[in-house]
Design an enzyme around this catalytic site. Structure first.
Site, mmCIF file in Angstrom:
data_model
loop_
_atom_site.group_PDB
_atom_site.id
_atom_site.type_symbol
_atom_site.label_atom_id
_atom_site.label_comp_id
_atom_site.label_asym_id
_atom_site.label_seq_id
_atom_site.Cartn_x
_atom_site.Cartn_y
_atom_site.Cartn_z
ATOM 1 N N ALA A 233 -33.377 38.919 -23.786
ATOM 2 C CA ALA A 233 -32.960 38.970 -22.391
ATOM 3 C C ALA A 233 -32.151 37.704 -22.092
ATOM 4 O O ALA A 233 -32.303 36.683 -22.768
ATOM 5 C CB ALA A 233 -34.180 39.057 -21.492
ATOM 6 N N GLY B 287 -36.202 40.400 -26.077
ATOM 7 C CA GLY B 287 -35.817 41.712 -25.560
ATOM 8 C C GLY B 287 -34.957 42.505 -26.537
ATOM 9 O O GLY B 287 -34.916 43.732 -26.475
ATOM 10 N N GLU C 30 -37.419 44.150 -28.693
ATOM 11 C CA GLU C 30 -38.081 45.177 -27.870
ATOM 12 C C GLU C 30 -37.173 46.388 -27.654
ATOM 13 O O GLU C 30 -37.629 47.535 -27.677
ATOM 14 C CB GLU C 30 -38.504 44.562 -26.532
ATOM 15 C CG GLU C 30 -39.612 43.535 -26.718
ATOM 16 C CD GLU C 30 -39.872 42.716 -25.464
ATOM 17 O OE1 GLU C 30 -38.922 42.056 -24.972
ATOM 18 O OE2 GLU C 30 -41.007 42.747 -24.968
ATOM 19 N N GLU D 197 -40.530 34.541 -27.072
ATOM 20 C CA GLU D 197 -40.670 34.232 -25.640
ATOM 21 C C GLU D 197 -41.647 33.102 -25.374
ATOM 22 O O GLU D 197 -41.518 32.368 -24.394
ATOM 23 C CB GLU D 197 -41.119 35.486 -24.869
ATOM 24 C CG GLU D 197 -40.062 36.562 -24.739
ATOM 25 C CD GLU D 197 -40.072 37.579 -25.874
ATOM 26 O OE1 GLU D 197 -40.628 37.275 -26.953
ATOM 27 O OE2 GLU D 197 -39.515 38.674 -25.694
HETATM 28 N N1 CAA Z 1 -29.822 34.406 -23.386
HETATM 29 C C1 CAA Z 1 -28.666 33.818 -22.991
HETATM 30 N N2 CAA Z 1 -27.811 33.238 -23.842
HETATM 31 C C2 CAA Z 1 -28.120 33.258 -25.156
HETATM 32 C C3 CAA Z 1 -29.293 33.867 -25.636
HETATM 33 C C4 CAA Z 1 -30.161 34.476 -24.687
HETATM 34 N N3 CAA Z 1 -31.304 35.113 -25.049
HETATM 35 N N4 CAA Z 1 -29.342 33.711 -26.981
HETATM 36 C C5 CAA Z 1 -28.225 33.055 -27.318
HETATM 37 N N5 CAA Z 1 -27.486 32.779 -26.233
HETATM 38 C C6 CAA Z 1 -26.208 32.052 -26.158
HETATM 39 C C7 CAA Z 1 -26.394 30.570 -26.383
HETATM 40 O O1 CAA Z 1 -26.787 29.932 -25.182
HETATM 41 C C8 CAA Z 1 -25.027 30.151 -26.850
HETATM 42 O O2 CAA Z 1 -24.180 30.058 -25.717
HETATM 43 P P1 CAA Z 1 -23.127 28.801 -25.607
HETATM 44 O O3 CAA Z 1 -22.204 29.010 -26.771
HETATM 45 O O4 CAA Z 1 -22.483 29.019 -24.284
HETATM 46 O O5 CAA Z 1 -23.941 27.562 -25.725
HETATM 47 C C9 CAA Z 1 -24.549 31.356 -27.643
HETATM 48 O O6 CAA Z 1 -25.373 32.455 -27.219
HETATM 49 C C10 CAA Z 1 -24.730 31.181 -29.131
HETATM 50 O O7 CAA Z 1 -26.087 30.814 -29.369
HETATM 51 P P2 CAA Z 1 -26.506 29.561 -30.279
HETATM 52 O O8 CAA Z 1 -25.476 28.495 -30.197
HETATM 53 O O9 CAA Z 1 -27.910 29.175 -29.895
HETATM 54 O O10 CAA Z 1 -26.474 30.228 -31.716
HETATM 55 P P3 CAA Z 1 -27.321 29.838 -33.007
HETATM 56 O O11 CAA Z 1 -26.753 30.636 -34.114
HETATM 57 O O12 CAA Z 1 -27.416 28.369 -33.158
HETATM 58 O O13 CAA Z 1 -28.821 30.343 -32.692
HETATM 59 C C11 CAA Z 1 -30.445 31.936 -31.911
HETATM 60 C C12 CAA Z 1 -29.072 31.720 -32.556
HETATM 61 C C13 CAA Z 1 -31.552 31.472 -32.866
HETATM 62 C C14 CAA Z 1 -30.575 33.443 -31.696
HETATM 63 C C15 CAA Z 1 -30.544 31.151 -30.588
HETATM 64 O O14 CAA Z 1 -29.411 31.458 -29.793
HETATM 65 C C16 CAA Z 1 -31.758 31.481 -29.780
HETATM 66 O O15 CAA Z 1 -32.855 31.006 -30.069
HETATM 67 N N6 CAA Z 1 -31.596 32.300 -28.713
HETATM 68 C C17 CAA Z 1 -32.667 32.632 -27.787
HETATM 69 C C18 CAA Z 1 -33.637 33.637 -28.389
HETATM 70 C C19 CAA Z 1 -34.740 33.933 -27.407
HETATM 71 O O16 CAA Z 1 -35.487 33.076 -26.996
HETATM 72 N N7 CAA Z 1 -34.878 35.226 -27.029
HETATM 73 C C20 CAA Z 1 -35.882 35.666 -26.084
HETATM 74 C C21 CAA Z 1 -35.350 35.672 -24.677
HETATM 75 S S1 CAA Z 1 -36.603 35.998 -23.457
HETATM 76 C C22 CAA Z 1 -36.794 37.696 -23.427
HETATM 77 O O17 CAA Z 1 -36.191 38.404 -24.176
HETATM 78 C C23 CAA Z 1 -37.749 38.233 -22.400
HETATM 79 C C24 CAA Z 1 -38.186 39.627 -22.607
HETATM 80 O O18 CAA Z 1 -39.057 39.908 -23.384
HETATM 81 C C25 CAA Z 1 -37.594 40.716 -21.837
#
Ligand code: CAA
Length: 262
Positions: free
Chosen positions: A69, A113, A116, A136
């Site tokens: 998400a 998400g 999911e 999360e």
């Molecule tokens: N939401 C918003 N933006 C996101 C995102 C997310 N879930 N995941 C990645 N991005 C964005 C980053 O902020 C980044 O944007 P900028 O270039 O503007 O900084 C861009 O995508 C590229 O990401 P990274 O630079 O972090 O890429 P990476 O290759 O170094 O890492 C990753 C990849 C491990 C997937 C890392 O991006 C990450 O950990 N993302 C978050 C994963 C996460 O926590 N997901 C769960 C979200 S909560 C949820 O989903 C709730 C639910 O159950 C409904």
């Protein structure tokens, strides 16, 4: 988004009788914001209502199916916002009402998400670079789109707890071993494999395909006795279709069945 408006965060195309939806927010690794999830729901419902479509595929990019998400959007949400707005339930769960099969073709990250969403599809075909997880917990929340329920059903309690509590990722090999994904293929073969499976499904009688999906979901979501009774009744009901007569007559007479989906 209205149905007449072109979607911004997904691409939609057809391949024969297969409807393909590609998530398309590449700069955010397909982070799932509200608009994207509404667009996805509209596209899937349109395919579901289209007599020319027999199966759907949801896919992302090579780097990310979806990284979860949209954290930036969620960062300022309050309890009142998410509760009153029915966050997740309102549009993410549209996919649960889709009656034709939906295959998730996953490469790269399927996190939070994203994992999911893949689990809401009927089965997952993964590329060898796929990585699944429910991170999360690292954000001070928990999975909110069914992850705490579907993941243990798919991989068992111990691994689901491990993933939900540590936030670690699973690679494609571990995901297949654990039963989360049905097949793992080389990245460059992912869409061929998913399309092959979808086209195969499209060749079968649609009423029996829909009944099979409904019955397996009973097994996933309910108890054994009710599930078996539901299956038995659906099995009986399919003897009312033209396609059952055609399928069995074709077998008996050693010819290929031609289904009319009726
Ligand atoms: N939401 C918003 N933006 C996101 C995102 C997310 N879930 N995941 C990645 N991005 C964005 C980053 O902020 C980044 O944007 P900028 O270039 O503007 O900084 C861009 O995508 C590229 O990401 P990274 O630079 O972090 O890429 P990476 O290759 O170094 O890492 C990753 C990849 C491990 C997937 C890392 O991006 C990450 O950990 N993302 C978050 C994963 C996460 O926590 N997901 C769960 C979200 S909560 C949820 O989903 C709730 C639910 O159950 C409904």
């Amino acid at each position: 988004m209205s149905e007449a408006t072109a979607p911004e965060f997904i691409n939609v195309r057809t391949e024969g009788r297969v409807g393909v939806v590609t998530l398309n927010r590449p700069k955010q690794l397909n982070a799932l914001n509200d608009q994207l999830m509404t667009e996805l729901g509209v596209a899937l419902k349109a395919f579901d209502a289209d007599d020319n479509i027999g199966c759907m595929i949801v896919t992302g990019s090579e780097k990310a199916f979806a990284a979860g998400a949209d954290i930036g959007a969620m960062a300022t949400y309050t309890f009142a916002d998410v509760y009153k707005g029915d966050y997740i339930t309102r549009n993410w769960e549209t996919i649960r009402s889709v009656r034709k099969p939906v295959i998730a073709a996953v490469s790269g990250f399927a996190l939070g998400g994203g994992c999911e969403l893949a689990m809401m599809c009927d089965f997952i075909i993964a590329a060898d670079n796929a990585r699944f997880g429910q991170p999360e917990i690292k954000l001070g929340i928990i999975p909110g789109a069914g992850g705490t329920q579907r993941l243990p059903r798919a991989v068992g309690k111990s691994k689901a707890m491990d993933l939900a509590l540590t936030g670690r990722m699973m690679d494609a090999t571990e995901s297949e071993r654990a039963g989360l994904v049905s097949r793992v293929v080389p990245l460059d073969k992912l869409m061929d494999e998913a399309l092959g499976a979808a086209l195969q499904i499209c060749e079968f009688s649609l009423p029996s395909v829909m009944a099979a999906k409904e019955c397996v979901n009973r097994a996933f979501e309910g108890g054994l006795a009710d599930g078996v009774m539901f299956e038995r009744r659906m099995f009986h009901a399919l003897f009312a279709t033209d396609d059952q007569k055609e399928g069995m007559d074709a077998f008996v007479n050693k010819r290929k069945a031609v289904f009319k989906h009726s």
